[in-house]
Structure formats: structure tokens, C-alpha cells
Design a protein around this motif. Sequence first.
Motif, mmCIF file in Angstrom:
data_model
loop_
_atom_site.group_PDB
_atom_site.id
_atom_site.type_symbol
_atom_site.label_atom_id
_atom_site.label_comp_id
_atom_site.label_asym_id
_atom_site.label_seq_id
_atom_site.Cartn_x
_atom_site.Cartn_y
_atom_site.Cartn_z
ATOM 1 N N UNK A 233 2.472 10.860 -3.173
ATOM 2 C CA UNK A 233 1.826 9.202 -3.029
ATOM 3 C C UNK A 233 2.419 8.343 -3.151
ATOM 4 N N UNK A 234 2.352 6.934 -2.603
ATOM 5 C CA UNK A 234 3.279 6.775 -2.314
ATOM 6 C C UNK A 234 3.297 5.155 -3.006
ATOM 7 N N UNK A 235 4.782 5.091 -3.197
ATOM 8 C CA UNK A 235 4.901 4.153 -4.705
ATOM 9 C C UNK A 235 5.266 2.424 -4.031
ATOM 10 N N UNK A 236 4.525 1.709 -5.329
ATOM 11 C CA UNK A 236 4.626 0.526 -5.337
ATOM 12 C C UNK A 236 6.145 -0.271 -6.135
ATOM 13 N N UNK A 237 6.386 -1.506 -5.064
ATOM 14 C CA UNK A 237 7.100 -1.865 -5.416
ATOM 15 C C UNK A 237 6.920 -2.960 -5.444
ATOM 16 N N UNK A 238 7.846 -3.496 -6.602
ATOM 17 C CA UNK A 238 7.200 -5.186 -6.573
ATOM 18 C C UNK A 238 8.158 -6.203 -6.323
ATOM 19 N N UNK A 239 8.504 -7.481 -5.880
ATOM 20 C CA UNK A 239 9.245 -8.246 -5.075
ATOM 21 C C UNK A 239 8.408 -9.588 -4.781
ATOM 22 N N UNK A 240 10.167 -10.855 -4.630
ATOM 23 C CA UNK A 240 9.518 -11.611 -4.743
ATOM 24 C C UNK A 240 9.842 -12.303 -2.658
ATOM 25 N N UNK A 241 8.113 -13.577 -2.315
ATOM 26 C CA UNK A 241 8.486 -13.512 -0.940
ATOM 27 C C UNK A 241 8.842 -14.769 -0.772
#
Length: 451
Positions: free
Chosen positions: A1-9
Motif C-alpha cells: 500500500x502506498x504511503x502518504x506524505x504531507x508537505x507544503x508547495x
Amino acid sequence: MAKKKTYFMCQECGHESIRWVGRCPGCHQFNTMVEEIKEKSSSSSLGFSKNVEIHNINSIVSDEKKRTKTGSIELDRVLGGGLVAGSLVLLGGDPGIGKSTLLLQSAHSISKTKKTYYLSGEESPQQIKLRASRLGVASDDLYILSETDIDVLTHLVEKNPPQVLIVDSIQTVFKSSLESAPGSVAQVRECTNTLMKLAKSTGIPIFIVGHVTKEGGIAGPRVLEHMVDTVLYFEGDRHQSFRILRGVKNRFGSTNEIGVYEMVQKGLREVLNPSELFLSQRPIEGPGSVATASMEGTRPILVEIQGLITSTNFSTPRRMTNGVDYNRVSLLMAVLEKRVGLFLNNHDAFVNVAGGVKIEEPAVDLAISLAVASSFKEKPINQHWLVIGEVGLTGEVRSVSQIEQRLKEGQKLGFKKALIPQTKNIPDIDGISIYPIKTVREGINIVLGGD
């Protein structure tokens, strides 16, 4: 299962950061960082095919005749002769400027010989039909889609491929695997990348429409313009009928070409002789008006430069420009003060290019200088004068490129006199008296007379 990543763009330049910052480290703009969520995947989203082949450059065949004509002479000119197979073209412009109208009319012409899909994420098929009826658009090979999922579009194109695809607009489509909202930086970048791979792998030329921000740039990260093959800007004032189609990037042609259109009741009409159009309402006798020739790609266009000088009671006079660079006008006014002796410190100055055209080349410097001097002296310039030349800081008039083509365009419209820089090879044009000069002061004395 793909992992989710939070970032700012960053919404402006696409810079990524693991935490929120008030000022983007990439473009140094404030309050442009937006939270995004993406999934980590082991497979890369880049690359067109797993079957990579190496080709000798001499064995590659490139046929310019395979360009697809859009049915619009002006659009074909800006594109470099037509649509190239597998090209991705980005069309940007202000809301209501006529982007959808231009593409719908082009789709009508293209569909006469090639199967065309027009995908709209902003309008229903019934709304598009209403506009098509007004424009007189009707074709058996023009298909309308109302879909915003890029995966559905890709599947449809692969199953039943068209020969030309139009997506209006890139800010409305989205990729379902991304949790970001449609129009966000991540969605725009990923959808554009999907369309780019689709164009290169199938050879289908694709048009995409991009919204413009209040600063005048195409909404989304700057990388969006780097990904596509061609970037076109549709310019003009919604309150005026003229529209300028300008190419700012083109991998298959010149980036200096422009196309001129007029918005009429039944859509956009091409202006094949823009010089005559821009000079049609020029005043016969009026201080501050002068004609000049500007090269836009491979063709010269004659425009009217207007200058207005008025006295002011304020300590700091106003300087306003429209269609020409503000800093360039300030520089020329300083030259007029220092080298010619015109006292402009206690006067407001306004410089305008009639018709809504934007001119960047320095060949109009002499025309701007004469327009300002004419308004300051309250002496009109004869309507038969055509003024061409670049002005230096010492007041000298420097030569410009393609002077003969500019003069021939002036000859077609009936100009009798031309003020040009002093060069070794002065062209001889029938019907036009040439006045070569070395300084701005000399030009003002010839055209306006002495004090």
C-alpha cells in the motif's frame, strides 16, 4: 500500500518544503505555501516508454509538411506553420478574453479533415452547443466531452484516439490518486505531465488552456511552462475589440510572432493587415502623435505612439505608460532633458501605444522621444512621417535591424517621409524621402523645427 506524505508547495514556483514557511525560499513570495498530500510510489511518473531505443541523428526523418493547419492564418503563424504531431501547446489569457472561442473556432476548422475532441471541465455540452451555434460551428468529426478526471480522459483517448485534443482548462481536471483539490499545484503539474506523456506516446497534438493570475502569469507552478512545447498568451482589453496572440515559447518556431484578431458578434475575426487597423483612427493633426514600425517576428507592424505632457503643481511629477516599458520611457525623458534641453521636471508625462499593443524592442525609442517633444512644444508632427530608431544615453540614434522591411511596410500605407538612423547602407524606397540622423536633437529639429 502506498504511503502518504504531507508537505507544503509554493503556488507560484512549485518549491516544496517539509514545513510551512511564511516566505517561499524559491521565489521569495509571501503566503504562497499550501499544504499538499502525495503518495509515495516505487514507480516513477516520468518517462514515455519502457522500450527505449537509440537512434542515429542522420537516420531520423523530420517532415515539416506534416504540420496540421488550424484554419486560422494568424494562429498558424504564431505556432510556426501549424500544429506539430505530438506537441503540447499551452494557451493562457485573462478570463473572458476569448481563449475558448479561439479554440472552438480552430476545432471547427481542424475537424473538417481530422477527428477532434474538445474536452471542457467548465461547461456542459449544452452550454458549448449554445456558443457553437452562435459561432457557426458544426462538424461531424468534432466531439464534445464534459469530464474532469484525467484518468477517464486518458482511457477514452487510448480506446478511441482522436487526431487532435483540446483540454479547457488544465485547472479543472484532476487525478483521482492525488488528494489535492483540482487546480492545486500538485494536480496541475501531474495532469500536465500525464497529457505530455499522452501526446509524445501517441503523436496527438494537444491544446491545454491555462488560467492567468492577477499578476499576469499562468496560474500554477512555473514548471508548467517548462513542461509544454509551446506557450501562447492571448492579450487584450475585454472592453476593446482587438486581441493579440503572442508566442512566448515555441520549440518548433519563432517566439517573436504575434497574431492579431478582432472580436466581433460571431467570434474572432483575423486581422491580416494590423498596421492599417492600428493607424485607422490616428488624428491627422495633433501634437504628441507619431507613427513607428515595430518588428513582430518576421513581419513589421506600424503603430501609433502617443505622448502627453502637462504641467503639474506637485513636487514629484507623474510618469505613466501603456504598451511600452516604464523604465525605458523614464530613460528617454532623461535624455531629452540632458541632451536636448527640454525641461520636463515640472511636467507629468503619459505615453501610450494606441490599439492595446505591447512593444518591447528599442526601435521605437526615437518615436517615443518625438511624441514627448511634440506634446511639450505643442507642435504636431506631419502625418506622413515614419520614425524609426534606438536612442542611446548620449542622445545618439542607433541603427536597428530590418530597416528596409519596416520602410516597405510604411510605403504600403502611404508614408512619404522616414526618419531613420545614419547607417552605411541607406535603403532606397520608392515614394519615401529618407532622412538619416545621428542625434535626437537633429531629429527634433527636422520634424518639429527649431525653438
